[in-house]
Scaffold this active site. Structure first.
Site, PDB file in Angstrom:
ATOM      1  N   GLU A 151       0.838  -1.201   0.000  1.00  0.00           N
ATOM      2  CA  GLU A 151       0.000   0.000   0.000  1.00  0.00           C
ATOM      3  C   GLU A 151       0.870   1.246   0.000  1.00  0.00           C
ATOM      4  O   GLU A 151       1.951   1.250   0.577  1.00  0.00           O
ATOM      5  CB  GLU A 151      -0.871   0.048   1.275  1.00  0.00           C
ATOM      6  CG  GLU A 151      -1.845  -1.095   1.411  1.00  0.00           C
ATOM      7  CD  GLU A 151      -2.571  -1.060   2.751  1.00  0.00           C
ATOM      8  OE1 GLU A 151      -2.226  -0.204   3.598  1.00  0.00           O
ATOM      9  OE2 GLU A 151      -3.461  -1.891   2.953  1.00  0.00           O
ATOM     10  N   GLU A 204      -5.625   7.649   7.396  1.00  0.00           N
ATOM     11  CA  GLU A 204      -4.700   8.766   7.573  1.00  0.00           C
ATOM     12  C   GLU A 204      -5.382  10.042   7.106  1.00  0.00           C
ATOM     13  O   GLU A 204      -5.987  10.061   6.025  1.00  0.00           O
ATOM     14  CB  GLU A 204      -3.444   8.478   6.724  1.00  0.00           C
ATOM     15  CG  GLU A 204      -2.242   9.325   7.031  1.00  0.00           C
ATOM     16  CD  GLU A 204      -1.351   8.746   8.130  1.00  0.00           C
ATOM     17  OE1 GLU A 204      -1.677   7.675   8.687  1.00  0.00           O
ATOM     18  OE2 GLU A 204      -0.346   9.388   8.452  1.00  0.00           O
ATOM     19  N   PHE A 226      -7.331   2.633   5.044  1.00  0.00           N
ATOM     20  CA  PHE A 226      -6.652   1.401   4.650  1.00  0.00           C
ATOM     21  C   PHE A 226      -7.153   0.180   5.404  1.00  0.00           C
ATOM     22  O   PHE A 226      -6.709  -0.934   5.131  1.00  0.00           O
ATOM     23  CB  PHE A 226      -5.136   1.526   4.797  1.00  0.00           C
ATOM     24  CG  PHE A 226      -4.674   2.125   6.106  1.00  0.00           C
ATOM     25  CD1 PHE A 226      -4.739   1.405   7.276  1.00  0.00           C
ATOM     26  CD2 PHE A 226      -4.146   3.407   6.137  1.00  0.00           C
ATOM     27  CE1 PHE A 226      -4.302   1.945   8.461  1.00  0.00           C
ATOM     28  CE2 PHE A 226      -3.707   3.960   7.329  1.00  0.00           C
ATOM     29  CZ  PHE A 226      -3.780   3.220   8.502  1.00  0.00           C
ATOM     30  N   LYS A 228       2.033   4.713   1.419  1.00  0.00           N
ATOM     31  CA  LYS A 228       2.034   5.272   2.778  1.00  0.00           C
ATOM     32  C   LYS A 228       2.076   6.788   2.669  1.00  0.00           C
ATOM     33  O   LYS A 228       3.039   7.351   2.154  1.00  0.00           O
ATOM     34  CB  LYS A 228       3.244   4.775   3.565  1.00  0.00           C
ATOM     35  CG  LYS A 228       3.272   5.266   5.008  1.00  0.00           C
ATOM     36  CD  LYS A 228       4.487   4.756   5.757  1.00  0.00           C
ATOM     37  CE  LYS A 228       4.354   4.975   7.259  1.00  0.00           C
ATOM     38  NZ  LYS A 228       3.939   6.332   7.616  1.00  0.00           N
ATOM     39  N   LYS A 238       6.754  -1.261   7.264  1.00  0.00           N
ATOM     40  CA  LYS A 238       6.844  -0.027   6.469  1.00  0.00           C
ATOM     41  C   LYS A 238       8.216   0.054   5.823  1.00  0.00           C
ATOM     42  O   LYS A 238       9.217  -0.338   6.408  1.00  0.00           O
ATOM     43  CB  LYS A 238       6.567   1.205   7.320  1.00  0.00           C
ATOM     44  CG  LYS A 238       7.482   1.430   8.508  1.00  0.00           C
ATOM     45  CD  LYS A 238       7.073   2.698   9.253  1.00  0.00           C
ATOM     46  CE  LYS A 238       7.430   2.601  10.720  1.00  0.00           C
ATOM     47  NZ  LYS A 238       6.931   3.726  11.515  1.00  0.00           N
ATOM     48  N   ARG A 297      -4.032   8.554  17.059  1.00  0.00           N
ATOM     49  CA  ARG A 297      -3.328   7.326  17.397  1.00  0.00           C
ATOM     50  C   ARG A 297      -3.301   7.090  18.905  1.00  0.00           C
ATOM     51  O   ARG A 297      -3.286   5.950  19.360  1.00  0.00           O
ATOM     52  CB  ARG A 297      -1.884   7.419  16.878  1.00  0.00           C
ATOM     53  CG  ARG A 297      -1.127   6.141  16.852  1.00  0.00           C
ATOM     54  CD  ARG A 297       0.093   6.274  15.962  1.00  0.00           C
ATOM     55  NE  ARG A 297       1.243   6.813  16.625  1.00  0.00           N
ATOM     56  CZ  ARG A 297       2.059   6.086  17.391  1.00  0.00           C
ATOM     57  NH1 ARG A 297       1.832   4.819  17.586  1.00  0.00           N
ATOM     58  NH2 ARG A 297       3.103   6.633  17.963  1.00  0.00           N
ATOM     59  N   ARG A 348       2.633  -3.657  17.856  1.00  0.00           N
ATOM     60  CA  ARG A 348       3.522  -3.391  16.740  1.00  0.00           C
ATOM     61  C   ARG A 348       3.960  -4.743  16.213  1.00  0.00           C
ATOM     62  O   ARG A 348       5.029  -5.245  16.524  1.00  0.00           O
ATOM     63  CB  ARG A 348       4.725  -2.562  17.221  1.00  0.00           C
ATOM     64  CG  ARG A 348       5.535  -1.928  16.110  1.00  0.00           C
ATOM     65  CD  ARG A 348       6.645  -1.066  16.664  1.00  0.00           C
ATOM     66  NE  ARG A 348       6.170   0.157  17.292  1.00  0.00           N
ATOM     67  CZ  ARG A 348       5.749   1.229  16.624  1.00  0.00           C
ATOM     68  NH1 ARG A 348       5.757   1.225  15.322  1.00  0.00           N
ATOM     69  NH2 ARG A 348       5.335   2.291  17.264  1.00  0.00           N
ATOM     70  N   ARG A 401      -2.576   9.813  11.719  1.00  0.00           N
ATOM     71  CA  ARG A 401      -3.385   8.596  11.802  1.00  0.00           C
ATOM     72  C   ARG A 401      -4.749   8.926  12.395  1.00  0.00           C
ATOM     73  O   ARG A 401      -4.825   9.608  13.435  1.00  0.00           O
ATOM     74  CB  ARG A 401      -2.660   7.576  12.680  1.00  0.00           C
ATOM     75  CG  ARG A 401      -3.331   6.210  12.788  1.00  0.00           C
ATOM     76  CD  ARG A 401      -2.895   5.311  11.677  1.00  0.00           C
ATOM     77  NE  ARG A 401      -3.428   3.954  11.793  1.00  0.00           N
ATOM     78  CZ  ARG A 401      -2.754   2.908  12.254  1.00  0.00           C
ATOM     79  NH1 ARG A 401      -1.513   3.054  12.704  1.00  0.00           N
ATOM     80  NH2 ARG A 401      -3.294   1.715  12.285  1.00  0.00           N
TER      81      ARG A 401
END
EC number: 6.5.1.1
Length: 512
Positions: A208, A259, A300, A210, A384, A230, A378, A215
DNA sequence: TTCCGACAGTGGGGTCGCAAT
DNA sequence: ATTGCGACCCCACTATCGGAA
């Protein structure tokens, strides 16, 4: 429960490096706390205040009144005092906060002051935060740690989950579900060096674009829309465009992850600084450029739709739902790589990444197709990939470190060469340094020192260091008008003299 | 026995709102 | 009008513990 009990527990936690020992101490305190105290004590020992904002920071905490001789404060006293401090506003607020804070600290013993100062300052540094508090809470109540964690991530704060555990017993966390209107801690990503490494680590995945923005988690329940950041702060009132967009979706109930960004007429994103400025603007149409920059959302992921929770579904299925619920113009661009062992597919993934970079995107995200949405984690399922630039810069000064870096020169001041042989400071960094490098640079910079005020050691500009960074951002603080974003040390370049360091001109060549 | 996931610590820059100057 | 503080947006990286392999 007395504050002194909590302060003593914090000292015990800090005194051991064993996580299981820290957890045992936390569990002991939580067991001893009453039903009204647990929602206060648990955040405290996780290094947070239930009030979140108090208006008191490092500057206010510099001056401390004489301590009390004997402990008397209860955690309830402290909580009430901090609530009162947080409520102060208007003319004379500073003095009034000062007065209330002095009252609180003056009633605290030296040990309690030490604890309170670090707690309020947000720097408890006892080696335990939310994660160990969750473990401790589970141990104290007999609940399953993974269930407690899940309940906290799903929107019960630690305090709320603790209340439920005390009221309903060890089965309570299982009752926590995603609720539309109550934010969930967002899933986070790790980094990969490049697209190929990410493909190797993930297997079948989606690639995707970025975008560099803020966020957002958007909840719509009928005509009611709420937007969260976030860290789960609500920013609904500042993002009317997103509220409007959510209301136009062909669903009555949905939770979306995405985002907030700003795109120009050509579809290229504005700088992150401009987006953050707009998101941070509370007053409508304040007249500045930032406050009028129109925002839009790119989504997303979808976490729930029409009352159905989707977190456990694999990425591929959530994406299918997203495509039904959100029009293409409000979704990130995406390429599915079903077979990463196929070189043609890998090449198209690399091409996709190159394309989105050309269009001004920050990089790409790669997401395993079979992964669930793990709130608050995470995980290894999202990677990323961002381009990294490097420069060889000269160290102009270094700051004495804190905590485990006490006694070591840590934070480096970095400069680029000017034509006349002087150096323009571009920013600072403390990142990327191993313990060995810290020891080495403390020694080496010491031999180059020309002054030391106890905070900053200025040095002869002779040592060259290779610095990685993500890009440039405008700066009013530094002389070149730019600073490095996310600068970190790669290695020392003892093979280079300062006359071989990169120039300001070279640095400015990185401007978009 | 070795490996690796999860955590905490150590701080970076910019921008806004607000109170003080 | 400007300045300083507090809060919060973005974040990279290393060390360490303890369970997984």
């Amino acid at each position: 429960m007395l504050l002194s009990d909590v302060a003593r527990a914090s000292e015990e936690i800090a005194a051991t490096r064993s996580r299981s020992a820290k957890t045992a101490v936390l569990a002991g305190v939580f067991r001893a706390a009453g039903p009204d105290e647990a929602p206060i004590v648990i955040p405290y020992l996780a290094g947070r205040l239930p009030q979140r904002r108090t208006g008191v920071g490092w500057s206010t905490l510099r001056d401390v009144p004489a301590p009390a001789a004997a402990p008397s404060l209860t955690v309830g006293d402290v909580d009430r005092a901090l609530t009162a401090i947080a409520a102060v506003a208007g003319p004379g607020a500073r003095a009034e906060r000062r007065r209330l804070l002095d009252g609180l600290l003056g009633a605290a013993t030296e040990r309690e002051q030490h604890f309170l100062l670090r707690l309020i300052g947000g720097e408890l540094r006892q080696g335990a935060l939310d994660a160990l508090a969750v473990e401790g809470l589970a141990a104290a109540t007999g609940a399953a740690p993974e269930e407690v964690r899940r309940a906290v991530m799903l929107g019960g704060s630690l305090g709320a989950v603790a209340r439920a555990l005390l009221a309903d017993g060890p089965g309570a966390p299982a009752g926590f579900r995603l609720e539309v209107g109550r934010p969930v801690l967002p899933m986070l990503a790790r980094s990969a060096k490049d697209v190929d490494e990410a493909l190797d680590r993930l297997g079948p995945c989606a690639v995707e674009e970025k975008l560099d923005g803020v966020r957002v988690q958007v909840h719509r329940d009928g005509g009611d829309v709420r937007v969260f950041t976030r860290t789960l702060d609500e920013i609904t009132g500042r993002l009317p465009e997103l509220v409007g967009a959510a209301l136009e979706l062909p669903v009555s109930s949905v939770v979306l992850d995405g985002e907030a960004v700003a795109l120009d007429a050509a579809g290229r994103p504005h700088a992150f600084q401009d987006v953050a400025g707009r998101v941070g603007t509370r007053t409508e149409g304040a007249g500045t450029k930032a406050s009028t920059l129109p925002l839009s959302a790119v989504f997303f992921d979808v976490l729930a739709v029409e009352g159905r929770e989707l977190l456990a579904l694999p990425t591929a299925e959530r994406h299918a739902v997203l495509a039904r619920v959100v029009p293409e113009s409000l979704r990130v661009r995406r390429l599915v790589v079903a077979d990463p062992s196929d070189e043609t597919a890998r090449a198209s993934a690399r091409d996709f990444a190159a394309d989105v970079l050309r269009d001004g995107r920050e990089g790409v995200m790669l997401k395993a197709l079979d992964a669930a949405y793990v709130a608050g984690r995470r995980g290894a399922a999202w990677l990323k990939v961002k381009p990294v630039h490097t420069l060889d810069l000269v160290i102009l000064a270094a700051e004495w470190g804190h905590g485990r870096r006490h006694g070591r020169l840590s934070n480096l001041h970095l400069g680029a060469r000017r034509p006349d042989g002087s150096f323009a400071m571009l920013g600072k960094t403390f990142k990327g340094l191993t313990d060995d490098m810290l020891a080495w640079q403390t020694d080496r910079l010491g031999s180059l020192a020309v002054s030391d005020d106890g905070y900053v050691v200025r040095v002869r500009p002779e040592l060259v260091v290779e610095i990685a960074f993500d890009g440039l951002q405008r700066s009013s603080r530094y002389p070149a008008g730019v600073t490095l974003r996310f600068a970190r040390v790669v290695r020392y370049r003892e093979d280079k003299g300062p006359e071989e360091a990169d120039t300001v001109e070279t640095v400015l060549g990185f401007l978009p």
